[in-house]
Motif scaffolding. Structure first.
Motif, PDB file in Angstrom:
ATOM      1  N   ASN A 127       0.596  -1.148   0.082  1.00 16.35           N
ATOM      2  CA  ASN A 127      -0.045  -0.005   0.132  1.00 16.35           C
ATOM      3  C   ASN A 127       1.097   1.343  -0.111  1.00 16.35           C
ATOM      4  OD1 ASN A 127      -2.604  -1.158  -0.197  1.00 16.35           O
ATOM      5  ND2 ASN A 127      -2.567  -1.655   2.021  1.00 16.35           N
ATOM      6  N   LEU A 128       2.043   1.231   0.182  1.00 10.56           N
ATOM      7  CA  LEU A 128       3.143   2.240   0.029  1.00 10.56           C
ATOM      8  C   LEU A 128       3.009   2.684  -1.431  1.00 10.56           C
ATOM      9  CD1 LEU A 128       6.068   1.206   2.046  1.00 10.56           C
ATOM     10  CD2 LEU A 128       4.372   2.757   2.950  1.00 10.56           C
ATOM     11  N   PRO A 129       3.277   3.916  -1.727  1.00 14.71           N
ATOM     12  CA  PRO A 129       3.552   4.608  -2.895  1.00 14.71           C
ATOM     13  C   PRO A 129       4.771   3.876  -3.489  1.00 14.71           C
ATOM     14  CG  PRO A 129       3.075   6.389  -1.523  1.00 14.71           C
ATOM     15  CD  PRO A 129       3.036   4.908  -0.670  1.00 14.71           C
ATOM     16  N   ASP A 130       4.842   3.763  -4.677  1.00 13.20           N
ATOM     17  CA  ASP A 130       6.182   3.058  -5.325  1.00 13.20           C
ATOM     18  C   ASP A 130       7.242   3.562  -4.867  1.00 13.20           C
ATOM     19  OD1 ASP A 130       4.292   1.017  -6.652  1.00 13.20           O
ATOM     20  OD2 ASP A 130       4.092   2.308  -8.431  1.00 13.20           O
ATOM     21  N   GLY A 131       7.611   4.879  -5.007  1.00 16.12           N
ATOM     22  CA  GLY A 131       8.802   5.470  -4.559  1.00 16.12           C
ATOM     23  C   GLY A 131       9.187   5.181  -3.194  1.00 16.12           C
ATOM     24  N   TYR A 132       8.543   5.074  -2.127  1.00 14.53           N
ATOM     25  CA  TYR A 132       8.518   4.829  -0.689  1.00 14.53           C
ATOM     26  C   TYR A 132       8.944   3.163  -0.619  1.00 14.53           C
ATOM     27  CZ  TYR A 132       5.964   9.115   0.419  1.00 14.53           C
ATOM     28  OH  TYR A 132       5.602  10.450   0.818  1.00 14.53           O
ATOM     29  N   LYS A 133       7.873   2.512  -1.481  1.00 12.31           N
ATOM     30  CA  LYS A 133       8.143   1.030  -1.322  1.00 12.31           C
ATOM     31  C   LYS A 133       9.534   0.593  -1.748  1.00 12.31           C
ATOM     32  CE  LYS A 133       5.688  -3.027  -3.242  1.00 12.31           C
ATOM     33  NZ  LYS A 133       4.659  -3.287  -4.447  1.00 12.31           N
ATOM     34  N   MET A 134      10.019   1.116  -3.057  1.00 14.25           N
ATOM     35  CA  MET A 134      11.346   0.947  -3.466  1.00 14.25           C
ATOM     36  C   MET A 134      12.356   1.123  -2.585  1.00 14.25           C
ATOM     37  SD  MET A 134      12.931  -0.142  -6.246  1.00 14.25           S
ATOM     38  CE  MET A 134      11.628   0.047  -7.502  1.00 14.25           C
ATOM     39  N   VAL A 135      12.437   2.315  -2.282  1.00 12.72           N
ATOM     40  CA  VAL A 135      13.407   2.664  -0.940  1.00 12.72           C
ATOM     41  C   VAL A 135      13.191   1.871   0.336  1.00 12.72           C
ATOM     42  CG1 VAL A 135      14.345   4.496   0.150  1.00 12.72           C
ATOM     43  CG2 VAL A 135      13.666   4.839  -1.767  1.00 12.72           C
ATOM     44  N   PHE A 136      12.223   1.729   0.844  1.00  5.85           N
ATOM     45  CA  PHE A 136      11.954   0.855   1.833  1.00  5.85           C
ATOM     46  C   PHE A 136      12.477  -0.651   1.699  1.00  5.85           C
ATOM     47  CE2 PHE A 136       9.618  -2.381   4.665  1.00  5.85           C
ATOM     48  CZ  PHE A 136       9.815  -1.577   5.994  1.00  5.85           C
ATOM     49  N   ASN A 137      12.093  -1.149   0.632  1.00  7.18           N
ATOM     50  CA  ASN A 137      12.276  -2.560   0.236  1.00  7.18           C
ATOM     51  C   ASN A 137      13.946  -2.678   0.206  1.00  7.18           C
ATOM     52  OD1 ASN A 137      10.218  -4.010   0.286  1.00  7.18           O
ATOM     53  ND2 ASN A 137       9.901  -3.466  -1.890  1.00  7.18           N
ATOM     54  N   GLU A 148      24.116   3.977  -1.712  1.00  2.00           N
ATOM     55  CA  GLU A 148      23.871   2.947  -2.883  1.00  2.00           C
ATOM     56  C   GLU A 148      22.557   2.949  -3.413  1.00  2.00           C
ATOM     57  OE1 GLU A 148      26.680  -0.608  -0.757  1.00  2.00           O
ATOM     58  OE2 GLU A 148      24.860  -0.296   0.089  1.00  2.00           O
ATOM     59  N   ILE A 149      21.497   3.314  -2.581  1.00  3.71           N
ATOM     60  CA  ILE A 149      20.129   3.412  -3.206  1.00  3.71           C
ATOM     61  C   ILE A 149      20.073   4.611  -3.935  1.00  3.71           C
ATOM     62  CG2 ILE A 149      17.795   3.712  -2.375  1.00  3.71           C
ATOM     63  CD1 ILE A 149      18.402   2.395   0.212  1.00  3.71           C
ATOM     64  N   ALA A 150      20.806   5.723  -3.499  1.00  4.54           N
ATOM     65  CA  ALA A 150      20.709   6.948  -4.552  1.00  4.54           C
ATOM     66  C   ALA A 150      21.377   6.577  -5.800  1.00  4.54           C
ATOM     67  CB  ALA A 150      21.573   7.957  -3.681  1.00  4.54           C
ATOM     68  N   THR A 151      22.382   5.975  -5.931  1.00  9.79           N
ATOM     69  CA  THR A 151      23.228   5.366  -7.121  1.00  9.79           C
ATOM     70  C   THR A 151      22.182   4.512  -7.876  1.00  9.79           C
ATOM     71  OG1 THR A 151      25.364   5.705  -6.130  1.00  9.79           O
ATOM     72  CG2 THR A 151      25.243   4.766  -8.052  1.00  9.79           C
ATOM     73  N   MET A 152      21.857   3.665  -7.365  1.00 11.18           N
ATOM     74  CA  MET A 152      20.745   2.667  -8.021  1.00 11.18           C
ATOM     75  C   MET A 152      19.716   3.403  -8.791  1.00 11.18           C
ATOM     76  SD  MET A 152      20.732  -0.503  -5.390  1.00 11.18           S
ATOM     77  CE  MET A 152      19.763  -1.651  -6.428  1.00 11.18           C
ATOM     78  N   LEU A 153      19.199   4.131  -7.924  1.00  8.63           N
ATOM     79  CA  LEU A 153      17.872   4.916  -8.543  1.00  8.63           C
ATOM     80  C   LEU A 153      18.048   6.148  -9.284  1.00  8.63           C
ATOM     81  CD1 LEU A 153      15.401   3.963  -5.475  1.00  8.63           C
ATOM     82  CD2 LEU A 153      15.868   2.590  -7.582  1.00  8.63           C
ATOM     83  N   GLY A 154      19.225   6.675  -9.309  1.00  8.85           N
ATOM     84  CA  GLY A 154      19.434   7.954  -9.884  1.00  8.85           C
ATOM     85  C   GLY A 154      18.963   9.022  -9.193  1.00  8.85           C
TER      86      GLY A 154
END
Length: 186
Positions: A127-137, A148-154
């Motif tokens: 139920n999280l918005p996709d951006g929140y969900k992606m970073v949370f996961n 690392e997340i910042a680099t992966m997701l640009g």
């Protein structure tokens, strides 16, 4: 035709799969597919789409097997391919939106309640918005650091931190609502 037994060394099976031995490839797929579908499902809500991404990812696994250097776990290497393919899928289908928020405050939470079932936790994360969900996961489940997340997701590192903070707040609100519903107080 050579029969491959489950107890064979992982490196032998990997080498056979590199040599296009279909039985070895099937053995790898059978061993890891359920776990990897679960990984894909963490990022992609629709089970059929998650399965499609998983199958595409396994094609990449088999295409790139010769690049596996036996450093670290083979399962971890496969998992990274799955996560990257999920991110690519979501990017291509423009399902990720990140909100720049430089004014967030980082709060500490005790994590998701242990009384919740796996299905309930997955439902809340879905139920999280996709951006929140992606970073949370990536942060909470995969164990990546914000840089690392910042680099992966640009994205900026601050954006990663704010997305996680917002995801945690949203999860906390959802948990409170869920508990109230279970207690019959809402």
């Amino acid at each position: 035709m050579k029969v491959i037994h489950l107890h064979q060394e992982e490196t032998e099976i990997i080498q056979l799969a590199i040599d296009n031995n279909r039985q070895a490839q099937q053995l790898i797929y059978s061993k890891f597919s359920s776990k990897m579908l679960s990984v894909c499902r963490q990022y992609i809500k629709d089970i059929q789409l998650a399965e499609d991404v998983m199958i595409t990812s396994f094609m990449k696994v088999f295409t790139n097997l010769k690049r596996f250097e036996n450093k670290g776990s083979f399962e971890g290497w496969i998992r990274r391919i799955m996560v990257n393919e999920c991110i690519s899928y979501l990017r291509v289908h423009k399902k990720i939106k990140f909100i720049e928020d430089e004014n967030y405050t980082e709060e500490s939470f005790n994590g998701i309640e242990s009384q919740l079932s796996t299905d309930q936790i997955q439902f809340l994360i879905d139920n999280l918005p996709d951006g929140y969900k992606m970073v949370f996961n990536l942060y909470a489940i995969e164990g990546y650091k914000h840089n690392e997340i910042a680099t992966m997701l640009g994205i900026n590192e601050g954006t990663s931190k704010s997305q996680l903070s917002h995801a945690r707040k949203m999860l906390q609100k959802q948990i409170i609502t869920l508990k109230k519903q279970e207690n019959g107080t809402e």
